[in-house]
Design an enzyme around this catalytic site. Sequence first.
Site, short mmCIF file in Angstrom:
data_model
loop_
_atom_site.label_atom_id
_atom_site.label_comp_id
_atom_site.label_asym_id
_atom_site.label_seq_id
_atom_site.Cartn_x
_atom_site.Cartn_y
_atom_site.Cartn_z
CD GLU A 191 35.21 46.67 -9.69
OE1 GLU A 191 36.43 46.77 -9.89
OE2 GLU A 191 34.69 45.69 -9.16
CD GLU A 216 32.65 42.79 -11.97
OE1 GLU A 216 33.65 42.53 -11.26
OE2 GLU A 216 32.70 43.52 -12.96
C1 FCB Z 1 36.59 43.47 -11.13
C2 FCB Z 1 36.46 43.90 -12.58
C3 FCB Z 1 36.28 42.77 -13.53
C4 FCB Z 1 37.15 41.58 -13.17
C5 FCB Z 1 37.00 41.22 -11.71
C6 FCB Z 1 37.81 40.03 -11.28
O1 FCB Z 1 37.26 44.44 -10.41
O2 FCB Z 1 35.33 44.75 -12.71
O3 FCB Z 1 36.51 43.24 -14.83
O4 FCB Z 1 38.45 41.81 -13.53
O5 FCB Z 1 37.33 42.32 -10.92
#
Ligand code: FCB
Length: 463
Positions: free
Chosen positions: A186, A374
């Site tokens: 990210e 994620e």
């Molecule tokens: C994302 C991050 C991860 C975690 C989630 C909830 O933005 O990559 O590390 O904090 O959010």
Amino acid sequence: MASALFSNPLDLLAMNEPFFTKADFGTDFKWGVATAAYQIEGAWNVDGKGPSVWDHMTHKRPGKIKNKHNGDVACDFYNRYHDDLPLIKEMNFQVFRFSIAWTRIFPTGTGTPNQKGVDFYHRVIDRCLELGIEPWITIYHWDLPQALEDKGGWASRDIVKWFSKFTEFITKEYGSKVKNWMVLNEPMAFTAVGYFAGVHAPGYIAPQKFLRAVHYTTMVQAEGGRIIRKNVPDAYIGTTLSCSPVKPKGKGHEKAAHRSDILLNRLYIEPLLGMGYPTEGFKFLEGIKRYIEPGDMKKVTFDFDFIGLQNYTQTVVKKFILPYVWLLEEKAKNRGISPDKITEMGWEVYPEGIYQIIKQFAAYKNLPPIIITENGAAFKDRVENGRVHDKQRVEFYQQYLENVLKAKKEGVDIRGYFAWSFMDNFEWAEGYGPRFGIVHVDYKTQKRTIKDSGLWFKEFLAQ
Ligand code: FCB
């Protein structure tokens, strides 16, 4: 799906079993759990590790973190990985996504590698392989060496050189055993929240630093891919991007939504695909041109094997007097969203959002295949008689997965899905409050308990 685990039939009824099975996603589909070094490892100064920007910020400016929490101990994964990793196997996942703490390998960012740090990741990788779990490495998940931040960090063009050296080293060191790599986690989050909003480390509110950081980060993003390709020719290579469908609050807010979409979704993918920076209608962002040198826009492109998309919610914005961006997010709680659809992060549960954003990315002509690297949610969890009945999280996963499947069925090339997160952990500026794990962690005793969501995955993935 029959469930032995939810032996009480009422459990099952309450679970709202989904209308899909693992087989619907295809036999090659990768199922994983994701983590990041600083959020789980602890052992912040053990075995020669140097301080990262997160160690620095949590220690020197503790007020910036909720309850003054820090990652000094976290889940103590550094000492417990041997017994933690089998839980991934137990839940029937095949992939463990984790990141390498740069300062375990190079305590001051460059120079001589620290053998004890190098050995730690060999142990983690070997343990994964022994259990039949695929290790997927994120090279950078936000923990820049503080020594490099002191020299300008991501706002210095030298970051390309520093990062390349780190990547050269770890790909040569682990490349014979690890075949799946992600360059960055990210970039929008660590550049914007770290150099513009001042909320994450290094904690600056410095718009010009942010613009520099964006350009150098897109350079690193592509250069990292090239180094992995060179050193691990049989690797499967990606990078991850945060993303969220953006909606205007209503009429009159469309331009704000346009700028927000550029920032949240387009800024890192478009230069990578050779489309240049999406600065149209965004005056402040045009300033990035100042930092582009001849030849750079070719260097920011790379043909990744996959793009990791990370989605949690949707974003609704309005125009606002905030300088530079002239917009503000309209939080879920101010939009009349019912409290049971708002997570501990204040984010709206919006399952269609993941479908919408996948389709938005899939519309790029030359987008590589997608992996959801994620997705997950933080809710208030309680251990009761050795169980964590996190019904909301089970439903969250089922509904989001249903939407991922919908996009896949419509022909989008989606090759995997990783839950955030393997276990509860240090949630950056929010400290230990929000729990994202499918495994519960009691931070006092470090006891692990697989939550009902983890048990649901176990059943689902057993098919
Ligand atoms: C994302 C991050 C991860 C975690 C989630 C909830 O933005 O990559 O590390 O904090 O959010």
